[in-house]
Scaffold this active site. Structure first.
Site, PDB file in Angstrom:
ATOM      1  N   GLU A 102       0.847  -1.193   0.000  1.00 17.89           N
ATOM      2  CA  GLU A 102       0.000   0.000   0.000  1.00 17.89           C
ATOM      3  C   GLU A 102       0.883   1.243   0.000  1.00 17.89           C
ATOM      4  O   GLU A 102       1.388   1.619  -1.040  1.00 17.89           O
ATOM      5  CB  GLU A 102      -0.948  -0.027   1.206  1.00 17.89           C
ATOM      6  CG  GLU A 102      -1.945  -1.179   1.130  1.00 17.89           C
ATOM      7  CD  GLU A 102      -2.943  -1.154   2.265  1.00 17.89           C
ATOM      8  OE1 GLU A 102      -3.912  -0.390   2.149  1.00 17.89           O
ATOM      9  OE2 GLU A 102      -2.745  -1.887   3.245  1.00 17.89           O
ATOM     10  N   LYS A 130      -1.762  -1.701  -4.181  1.00 17.25           N
ATOM     11  CA  LYS A 130      -2.602  -0.500  -4.228  1.00 17.25           C
ATOM     12  C   LYS A 130      -1.703   0.680  -4.590  1.00 17.25           C
ATOM     13  O   LYS A 130      -1.285   1.443  -3.725  1.00 17.25           O
ATOM     14  CB  LYS A 130      -3.244  -0.232  -2.867  1.00 17.25           C
ATOM     15  CG  LYS A 130      -4.348  -1.156  -2.459  1.00 17.25           C
ATOM     16  CD  LYS A 130      -4.959  -0.617  -1.156  1.00 17.25           C
ATOM     17  CE  LYS A 130      -5.958  -1.551  -0.564  1.00 17.25           C
ATOM     18  NZ  LYS A 130      -6.478  -1.009   0.713  1.00 17.25           N
TER      19      LYS A 130
END
Length: 179
Positions: A102, A130
């Site tokens: 992330e 992500k």
């Protein structure tokens, strides 16, 4: 437990197909090299278990337990090493196995630490990525699937230590984690 999910992003079959594809690529890239697979606990345990069965070359495994979440849904940016590697990685090819990439702050800290240990090479494989959340300058060479910026659980990924045992990956309903 299943009622807490908004939707399923990856089914069991999807995950196994990703493991097969990544395993084939990793077999090709690491054939004949002194590979050490480093799993980042706890989240990557299920992914690592399924992935290494599909890497057809000699390898050893080790684990690190690192936290930057401290119970919430957002990384604090402060990385705490709870368990370090149990053996030397000097002169070895190291593959960090991560469940999700992330912000990248945790992984950046881990890669800097491991690179300081005189490894031959260091790469990252992540099941989920992500990219829209990235804060640190870091990317995984091997990515299973890029996903939207939603809070996901299952297949090792948790919310407050729950949902890790789901055999698939899904998004939590916001009301579950906003309380």
């Amino acid at each position: 437990m299943h009622n807490d999910l908004k939707e399923v992003l990856l089914t069991e079959e999807d995950i196994q197909n990703i493991c097969k594809e990544l395993g084939a690529q990793l077999t090709k890239d690491y054939q004949g090299k002194p590979l050490v697979c480093v799993g980042i606990l706890k989240g990557s345990a299920m992914f690592m278990s399924d992935l290494i069965k599909r890497i057809d070359t000699h390898l050893s495994i080790d684990f690190m337990d690192v936290s930057s979440y401290h119970g919430g849904t957002e990384s604090t940016g402060e990385v705490q090493i709870i368990k370090d590697l149990g053996s030397s990685i000097e002169n070895k090819d190291v593959l960090i196995i991560e469940d999700i990439l992330e912000t990248g702050t945790t992984l950046k800290s881990i890669t800097e630490l491991l690179q300081s240990r005189k490894v031959n090479s260091l790469e990252i494989v992540t099941l989920l990525d992500k990219p829209n959340r990235r804060k640190a300058d870091i990317e995984a060479k091997y990515v299973g699937k890029k996903i939207p910026d939603e809070f996901v659980v299952g297949y090792g990924l948790d919310y407050r230590e729950l949902y890790r045992n789901l055999p698939y990956i899904g998004t939590l309903k916001p009301e579950v984690y906003s309380n």
